[in-house]
Scaffold this active site. Structure first.
Site, PDB file in Angstrom:
ATOM      1  N   SER A 191       0.870  -1.184   0.000  1.00  0.00           N
ATOM      2  CA  SER A 191       0.000   0.000   0.000  1.00  0.00           C
ATOM      3  C   SER A 191       0.906   1.232   0.000  1.00  0.00           C
ATOM      4  CB  SER A 191      -0.847   0.003   1.272  1.00  0.00           C
ATOM      5  OG  SER A 191      -1.476   1.241   1.471  1.00  0.00           O
ATOM      6  N   TYR A 201      -2.267  -1.231  10.490  1.00  0.00           N
ATOM      7  CA  TYR A 201      -2.206  -1.365   9.026  1.00  0.00           C
ATOM      8  C   TYR A 201      -0.873  -0.844   8.496  1.00  0.00           C
ATOM      9  CZ  TYR A 201      -3.986  -1.028   4.177  1.00  0.00           C
ATOM     10  OH  TYR A 201      -4.194  -1.171   2.826  1.00  0.00           O
TER      11      TYR A 201
HETATM   12  P1  NAD Z   1     -11.477  -5.933  -0.058  1.00  0.00           P
HETATM   13  O1  NAD Z   1     -12.052  -5.752   1.299  1.00  0.00           O
HETATM   14  O2  NAD Z   1     -12.352  -5.781  -1.244  1.00  0.00           O
HETATM   15  O3  NAD Z   1     -10.766  -7.363  -0.180  1.00  0.00           O
HETATM   16  C1  NAD Z   1     -10.099  -7.978   0.900  1.00  0.00           C
HETATM   17  C2  NAD Z   1     -10.072  -9.472   0.659  1.00  0.00           C
HETATM   18  O4  NAD Z   1      -9.398 -10.101   1.770  1.00  0.00           O
HETATM   19  C3  NAD Z   1     -11.479 -10.095   0.605  1.00  0.00           C
HETATM   20  O5  NAD Z   1     -11.526 -11.097  -0.380  1.00  0.00           O
HETATM   21  C4  NAD Z   1     -11.639 -10.711   1.990  1.00  0.00           C
HETATM   22  O6  NAD Z   1     -12.546 -11.801   2.028  1.00  0.00           O
HETATM   23  C5  NAD Z   1     -10.205 -11.184   2.237  1.00  0.00           C
HETATM   24  N1  NAD Z   1      -9.959 -11.481   3.641  1.00  0.00           N
HETATM   25  C6  NAD Z   1     -10.101 -10.668   4.723  1.00  0.00           C
HETATM   26  N2  NAD Z   1      -9.832 -11.353   5.856  1.00  0.00           N
HETATM   27  C7  NAD Z   1      -9.510 -12.618   5.475  1.00  0.00           C
HETATM   28  C8  NAD Z   1      -9.147 -13.803   6.182  1.00  0.00           C
HETATM   29  N3  NAD Z   1      -9.057 -13.846   7.511  1.00  0.00           N
HETATM   30  N4  NAD Z   1      -8.890 -14.910   5.455  1.00  0.00           N
HETATM   31  C9  NAD Z   1      -9.002 -14.913   4.103  1.00  0.00           C
HETATM   32  N5  NAD Z   1      -9.334 -13.819   3.390  1.00  0.00           N
HETATM   33  C10 NAD Z   1      -9.587 -12.697   4.074  1.00  0.00           C
HETATM   34  O7  NAD Z   1     -10.283  -4.901  -0.127  1.00  0.00           O
HETATM   35  P2  NAD Z   1      -9.248  -4.555  -1.296  1.00  0.00           P
HETATM   36  O8  NAD Z   1      -9.223  -3.090  -1.415  1.00  0.00           O
HETATM   37  O9  NAD Z   1      -9.472  -5.362  -2.513  1.00  0.00           O
HETATM   38  O10 NAD Z   1      -7.889  -4.991  -0.591  1.00  0.00           O
HETATM   39  C11 NAD Z   1      -6.990  -5.950  -1.123  1.00  0.00           C
HETATM   40  C12 NAD Z   1      -5.580  -5.622  -0.663  1.00  0.00           C
HETATM   41  O11 NAD Z   1      -5.184  -4.371  -1.222  1.00  0.00           O
HETATM   42  C13 NAD Z   1      -5.435  -5.478   0.857  1.00  0.00           C
HETATM   43  O12 NAD Z   1      -4.214  -6.056   1.287  1.00  0.00           O
HETATM   44  C14 NAD Z   1      -5.400  -3.979   1.056  1.00  0.00           C
HETATM   45  O13 NAD Z   1      -4.709  -3.607   2.223  1.00  0.00           O
HETATM   46  C15 NAD Z   1      -4.662  -3.559  -0.207  1.00  0.00           C
HETATM   47  N6  NAD Z   1      -4.847  -2.138  -0.544  1.00  0.00           N
HETATM   48  C16 NAD Z   1      -6.102  -1.649  -0.789  1.00  0.00           C
HETATM   49  C17 NAD Z   1      -6.240  -0.300  -1.091  1.00  0.00           C
HETATM   50  C18 NAD Z   1      -7.579   0.318  -1.375  1.00  0.00           C
HETATM   51  O14 NAD Z   1      -7.657   1.552  -1.390  1.00  0.00           O
HETATM   52  N7  NAD Z   1      -8.636  -0.449  -1.625  1.00  0.00           N
HETATM   53  C19 NAD Z   1      -5.108   0.517  -1.136  1.00  0.00           C
HETATM   54  C20 NAD Z   1      -3.862  -0.017  -0.876  1.00  0.00           C
HETATM   55  C21 NAD Z   1      -3.745  -1.367  -0.588  1.00  0.00           C
END
Ligand code: NAD
Length: 277
Positions: free
Chosen positions: A159, A172
């Site tokens: 991130s 985080y």
């Molecule tokens: P999201 O909430 O749509 O997806 C998160 C995924 O992780 C989901 O499929 C959820 O079921 C899974 N998950 C959560 N807890 C779990 C567990 N205990 N076991 C198995 N699976 C689990 O969010 P996203 O935005 O798609 O995030 C994906 C990645 O990208 C994350 O690591 C997040 O930190 C990173 N990220 C997101 C953003 C953003 O702005 N959306 C920015 C930077 C980084």
């Protein structure tokens, strides 16, 4: 130097988007960024193991739709990213069912927004487990398979918060800084095995993790949700818009191709200029 070993002269050269015959495990791929990457792999001919939480019937609908629209094999493994043995079982499942493992994406993640002195201790433990330790367990299980195959690609979804901090996100930010250190270490260990390990550092992407955060930030900062979106979320990004999952797919497809063979141990900022400030 032995010129015949240059990647662009190898007979089995994998250009960007050539994923036929390859397999990927993508953690947290029932939603958001992980699901977008799974769609990208399947639509480019690669087989995928989906993973993540959610309603079982909905996950099965997503799996079946992805499989029928792409023609690739799409499986699901329910490993809980807080449980090391389940994570190792997910990697073994991929090899058993699909015959190999070419790409591992450590993507599952959660967020919790609270001042450090009020931060619930169970939330701290959960975020470190899901956002950081799960990548260790999956990578630990995947590397022997990748080394034996003579090729592998590990992509960690870090991130912008792996590079800079924001208040109220101590767990985080700590986990995401940790994953960048982990990425560098693994990269050094596998550098001579034709395995690479890199991190992608997205800015804000419009997914469920961000939607929930807008409400939480409004509460913690005593602001309206509209103001949080304008000043806190998009305020960080000079482009004043969300990063798209397509833009993340672009860097991902590069990293897993043979053109990405010398990208190793690096963190790629896809954040609209956020961390340039
Ligand atoms: P999201 O909430 O749509 O997806 C998160 C995924 O992780 C989901 O499929 C959820 O079921 C899974 N998950 C959560 N807890 C779990 C567990 N205990 N076991 C198995 N699976 C689990 O969010 P996203 O935005 O798609 O995030 C994906 C990645 O990208 C994350 O690591 C997040 O930190 C990173 N990220 C997101 C953003 C953003 O702005 N959306 C920015 C930077 C980084």
């Amino acid at each position: 130097m032995d010129q015949s070993s240059k990647p662009d002269e190898a007979s089995s050269f994998r250009d960007i988007g050539d994923l036929k015959g390859q397999t990927a495990v993508i953690t947290g791929s029932t939603s958001g960024i992980g699901l977008a990457l799974a769609r990208a792999v399947a639509s480019h001919g690669g087989d995928v193991v989906l993973n993540g939480l959610g309603d079982a019937a909905e996950i099965e609908r997503t799996r079946a739709e992805l499989e029928s629209s792409s023609g690739a094999r799409v499986l699901y493994h329910p490993a809980d990213m807080t449980k090391g043995e389940e994570i190792a079982d997910m990697v073994a499942f991929a090899e058993r069912e699909l015959g190999r493992l070419d790409i591992l994406v450590n993507n599952a993640g959660i967020q919790y927004v609270e001042a450090v002195e009020n931060f619930p201790t169970d939330k701290w433990e959960q975020i470190i487990a899901i956002n950081l330790s799960s990548a260790f367990y999956a990578t630990r299980a995947a590397i022997p398979l990748m080394k034996a195959q003579g090729r592998g690609r590990i992509v960690n979804m870090a991130s912008a918060h792996g590079l800079v901090a924001s208040p109220f996100k101590s767990a985080y930010v700590a986990a995401k800084h940790g994953i960048i250190g982990f990425t560098k270490t693994v990269a050094l260990e596998v550098a001579q095995d034709n395995v690479t390990c890199n991190a992608i550092c997205p800015g804000f992407v419009e997914t469920p993790i961000v939607a929930k955060q807008i409400a939480d930030q409004a509460r913690t900062r005593n602001m309206s949700e509209e103001d949080v979106l304008k000043t806190v979320i998009l305020g960080s990004q000079p482009t004043k818009r969300f990063v798209t999952t397509q833009e993340l797919t672009g860097i991902f497809l590069y990293l897993v191709s043979d053109l990405g063979a010398s990208a190793n141990g690096a963190s790629f900022s896809i954040d609209g200029g956020w961390t340039a400030q």
